[in-house]
Design a protein around this motif. Structure first.
Motif, PDB file in Angstrom:
ATOM      1  N   ASP A 330     -24.180  30.942  44.064  1.00 23.84           N
ATOM      2  CA  ASP A 330     -23.380  30.333  42.996  1.00 23.84           C
ATOM      3  C   ASP A 330     -22.093  31.133  42.834  1.00 23.84           C
ATOM      4  OD1 ASP A 330     -22.378  29.171  40.683  1.00 23.84           O
ATOM      5  OD2 ASP A 330     -23.749  30.284  39.356  1.00 23.84           O
ATOM      6  N   THR A 331     -20.969  30.521  43.140  1.00 25.42           N
ATOM      7  CA  THR A 331     -19.686  31.234  43.056  1.00 25.42           C
ATOM      8  C   THR A 331     -19.328  31.613  41.622  1.00 25.42           C
ATOM      9  OG1 THR A 331     -18.502  29.120  42.968  1.00 25.42           O
ATOM     10  CG2 THR A 331     -18.804  30.136  45.149  1.00 25.42           C
ATOM     11  N   GLN A 332     -19.917  30.901  40.643  1.00 24.46           N
ATOM     12  CA  GLN A 332     -19.675  31.245  39.241  1.00 24.46           C
ATOM     13  C   GLN A 332     -20.509  32.445  38.785  1.00 24.46           C
ATOM     14  OE1 GLN A 332     -17.300  29.565  37.461  1.00 24.46           O
ATOM     15  NE2 GLN A 332     -16.918  28.543  39.428  1.00 24.46           N
ATOM     16  N   LYS A 333     -21.510  32.783  39.593  1.00 22.32           N
ATOM     17  CA  LYS A 333     -22.367  33.942  39.335  1.00 22.32           C
ATOM     18  C   LYS A 333     -22.954  33.912  37.915  1.00 22.32           C
ATOM     19  CE  LYS A 333     -19.988  36.733  42.765  1.00 22.32           C
ATOM     20  NZ  LYS A 333     -19.263  37.982  43.077  1.00 22.32           N
ATOM     21  N   LYS A 334     -23.538  32.757  37.598  1.00 17.81           N
ATOM     22  CA  LYS A 334     -24.106  32.554  36.264  1.00 17.81           C
ATOM     23  C   LYS A 334     -25.317  33.445  36.014  1.00 17.81           C
ATOM     24  CE  LYS A 334     -26.170  28.932  33.366  1.00 17.81           C
ATOM     25  NZ  LYS A 334     -26.539  27.486  33.284  1.00 17.81           N
ATOM     26  N   TYR A 335     -26.138  33.655  37.052  1.00 16.80           N
ATOM     27  CA  TYR A 335     -27.405  34.354  36.860  1.00 16.80           C
ATOM     28  C   TYR A 335     -27.448  35.767  37.435  1.00 16.80           C
ATOM     29  CZ  TYR A 335     -29.272  29.787  35.553  1.00 16.80           C
ATOM     30  OH  TYR A 335     -29.498  28.588  34.936  1.00 16.80           O
ATOM     31  N   SER A 336     -26.559  36.068  38.376  1.00 15.77           N
ATOM     32  CA  SER A 336     -26.567  37.419  38.938  1.00 15.77           C
ATOM     33  C   SER A 336     -25.206  37.724  39.532  1.00 15.77           C
ATOM     34  CB  SER A 336     -27.656  37.570  40.008  1.00 15.77           C
ATOM     35  OG  SER A 336     -27.203  37.187  41.280  1.00 15.77           O
ATOM     36  N   ALA A 337     -24.916  39.004  39.634  1.00 15.77           N
ATOM     37  CA  ALA A 337     -23.631  39.433  40.183  1.00 15.77           C
ATOM     38  C   ALA A 337     -23.497  39.054  41.649  1.00 15.77           C
ATOM     39  CB  ALA A 337     -23.480  40.941  40.018  1.00 15.77           C
ATOM     40  N   LYS A 338     -24.636  38.810  42.312  1.00 15.16           N
ATOM     41  CA  LYS A 338     -24.603  38.423  43.724  1.00 15.16           C
ATOM     42  C   LYS A 338     -24.625  36.915  43.907  1.00 15.16           C
ATOM     43  CE  LYS A 338     -26.734  42.691  45.404  1.00 15.16           C
ATOM     44  NZ  LYS A 338     -27.844  43.275  46.184  1.00 15.16           N
ATOM     45  N   GLY A 339     -24.703  36.177  42.808  1.00 14.52           N
ATOM     46  CA  GLY A 339     -24.657  34.723  42.890  1.00 14.52           C
ATOM     47  C   GLY A 339     -25.978  34.039  43.156  1.00 14.52           C
ATOM     48  N   PHE A 340     -27.093  34.783  43.121  1.00 19.75           N
ATOM     49  CA  PHE A 340     -28.406  34.161  43.328  1.00 19.75           C
ATOM     50  C   PHE A 340     -28.744  33.266  42.140  1.00 19.75           C
ATOM     51  CE2 PHE A 340     -29.180  38.407  45.533  1.00 19.75           C
ATOM     52  CZ  PHE A 340     -28.803  37.905  46.775  1.00 19.75           C
ATOM     53  N   VAL A 341     -29.456  32.191  42.411  1.00 19.84           N
ATOM     54  CA  VAL A 341     -29.839  31.229  41.373  1.00 19.84           C
ATOM     55  C   VAL A 341     -31.362  31.142  41.304  1.00 19.84           C
ATOM     56  CG1 VAL A 341     -29.659  28.853  40.543  1.00 19.84           C
ATOM     57  CG2 VAL A 341     -27.748  29.893  41.803  1.00 19.84           C
ATOM     58  N   PRO A 342     -31.982  31.508  40.182  1.00 18.83           N
ATOM     59  CA  PRO A 342     -33.455  31.408  40.082  1.00 18.83           C
ATOM     60  C   PRO A 342     -33.922  29.972  40.298  1.00 18.83           C
ATOM     61  CG  PRO A 342     -32.534  32.613  38.220  1.00 18.83           C
ATOM     62  CD  PRO A 342     -31.383  31.992  38.936  1.00 18.83           C
ATOM     63  N   ASP A 343     -34.993  29.823  41.035  1.00 19.99           N
ATOM     64  CA  ASP A 343     -35.547  28.490  41.281  1.00 19.99           C
ATOM     65  C   ASP A 343     -36.575  28.181  40.195  1.00 19.99           C
ATOM     66  OD1 ASP A 343     -36.459  26.096  42.238  1.00 19.99           O
ATOM     67  OD2 ASP A 343     -36.733  26.781  44.300  1.00 19.99           O
ATOM     68  N   PHE A 344     -36.067  27.818  39.023  1.00 21.40           N
ATOM     69  CA  PHE A 344     -36.948  27.535  37.890  1.00 21.40           C
ATOM     70  C   PHE A 344     -37.870  26.350  38.175  1.00 21.40           C
ATOM     71  CE2 PHE A 344     -33.347  29.601  35.526  1.00 21.40           C
ATOM     72  CZ  PHE A 344     -34.058  30.714  35.121  1.00 21.40           C
ATOM     73  N   GLU A 345     -37.369  25.391  38.931  1.00 23.57           N
ATOM     74  CA  GLU A 345     -38.189  24.217  39.243  1.00 23.57           C
ATOM     75  C   GLU A 345     -39.420  24.624  40.040  1.00 23.57           C
ATOM     76  OE1 GLU A 345     -37.743  19.732  41.155  1.00 23.57           O
ATOM     77  OE2 GLU A 345     -36.112  21.187  41.359  1.00 23.57           O
ATOM     78  N   PHE A 346     -39.233  25.525  41.026  1.00 22.61           N
ATOM     79  CA  PHE A 346     -40.382  26.003  41.794  1.00 22.61           C
ATOM     80  C   PHE A 346     -41.371  26.730  40.887  1.00 22.61           C
ATOM     81  CE2 PHE A 346     -42.605  29.499  43.811  1.00 22.61           C
ATOM     82  CZ  PHE A 346     -43.278  28.857  44.844  1.00 22.61           C
ATOM     83  N   MET A 347     -40.858  27.610  40.012  1.00 27.62           N
ATOM     84  CA  MET A 347     -41.738  28.366  39.118  1.00 27.62           C
ATOM     85  C   MET A 347     -42.590  27.428  38.269  1.00 27.62           C
ATOM     86  SD  MET A 347     -39.232  31.397  37.730  1.00 27.62           S
ATOM     87  CE  MET A 347     -37.652  31.589  38.558  1.00 27.62           C
TER      88      MET A 347
END
Length: 360
Positions: A330-347
């Motif tokens: 994620d270029t907006q880096k909403k969830y982490s400084a590295k741009g990773f996006v948690p897969d809440f749907e999988f969880m």
């Protein structure tokens, strides 16, 4: 059909007068024993001061062990005030008190323990529940016309309680965990954290209501009792109406509980709310709670959970992937400084797919 309780006719009884035997169990050192996570051939329960699993810390090899206790007894941890009924043979760790009586069976024990556990809050913060204090503890119980404990009523009452065996349609999990692709997140990337303040057991008792008050204990999911919500608002206490996690700041520091109806937290607990409100579901919270609990060991030996320290705790979470199977950034880096996006749907889908996940 359940029987009614009329506490107006109950009498006070001293525990030392109720039990015919009360003594310190022989203490075994767990590190000296061969331990197993489940029952197997020639093993016996090792009962300790833990609040989990009915006090059963593990199973140990019964290689001519001494100090084996017969079943049909109540075990009490004298530094933790944890108490349970033990129906089978067992041995004990250190600081364990054993109580026995002719009236004791699993039904009368469950009745008495449900009342005795209400005394536990008096022995937090290092106050030991020594044998003389146990013996002198006074509790109220149903009484017969001559003023004796009504063991027959207590037994019949527990037997009358209704329950249905829990069933599930989920016999095989449909989602496998591949932790190799999981990525690191700070707690602060995922959660908002709110520090609690005040709230005592006396306040809860004097201002009863339907709103859950959470403090630092592990018992009863951390719930101290139910309090009047307007009282909490008037006093500026920290609360949320939304589902959340709570983490104990001291006492059972690092213990995480899920509160599905929101709660108010005292000064020994904190509220954790997912920043992304669209994923504040029981499934997501339960998934992440398990991961946060893996960090609980860091807060033993009196270490407290401070906000600054907890916000930089690291947890690994499943992340979203592209169609090609690469990690999505994620270029907006909403969830982490590295741009990773948690897969809440999988969880969410993973918890739903587990046995009994369809009953949440």
């Amino acid at each position: 059909m359940s029987m009614n309780l009329n506490t107006g006719n109950w009498k006070e009884f001293r525990l030392g007068n109720l039990f015919s035997e009360m003594y310190k169990a022989e203490a075994h050192v767990k590190a000296d024993l061969e331990c197993f996570n489940m029952f197997s051939h020639n093993t016996i329960k090792f009962i300790s001061r833990t609040e989990m699993n009915n006090g059963c810390d593990c199973y140990v090899l019964n290689n001519d062990l001494t100090g084996i206790e017969e079943g049909n007894a109540i075990s009490i941890g004298d530094t933790t005030a944890t108490c349970f009924y033990q129906s089978e043979r067992f041995i004990c760790g250190d600081h364990m008190v054993i109580c026995r009586a002719g009236w004791l069976n699993k039904y009368t024990a469950l009745f008495v323990l449900s009342i005795l556990k209400q005394e536990k809050y008096k022995y937090s913060y290092g106050r030991a529940y020594k044998m003389d204090l146990i013996s002198n503890t006074v509790i109220k119980l149903p009484a017969t016309a001559d003023g004796s404990p009504d063991w027959d009523f207590m037994e019949r009452y527990i037997q009358s309680l209704n329950y249905k065996p829990l069933t599930t349609q989920n016999n095989h999990p449909q989602h496998l965990l591949n932790i190799d692709s999981w990525q690191e997140f700070f707690v602060s990337d995922i959660f908002e954290i709110y520090n609690g303040k005040f709230i005592t057991k006396e306040e809860v008792d004097e201002n009863p209501g339907d709103f859950r008050a959470v403090q630092s204990g592990e018992e009863n999911n951390g719930i101290l009792g139910k309090i009047d919500k307007q009282y909490c608002i008037d006093n500026g206490y920290i609360y949320t109406d939304q589902p959340c996690l709570t983490v104990a700041r001291s006492g059972s520091a690092g213990y995480v509980s899920y509160q599905n109806f929101g709660c108010v937290v005292g000064d020994s607990a904190k509220i954790l709310l997912l920043k992304d409100s669209s994923w504040r579901t029981p499934y997501i919270y339960l998934f992440i709670k398990t991961l946060l609990m893996a960090n609980k060991f860091k807060y033993t030996y009196g270490r407290k959970v401070t906000e600054d320290k907890y916000l930089i705790e690291i947890i690994n979470l499943p992340v979203k992937l592209t169609r090609e199977g690469d990690i999505m950034i994620d270029t907006q880096k909403k969830y982490s400084a590295k741009g990773f996006v948690p897969d809440f749907e999988f969880m969410e889908n993973y918890i739903k797919s587990l046995p009994y996940g369809d009953r949440i």
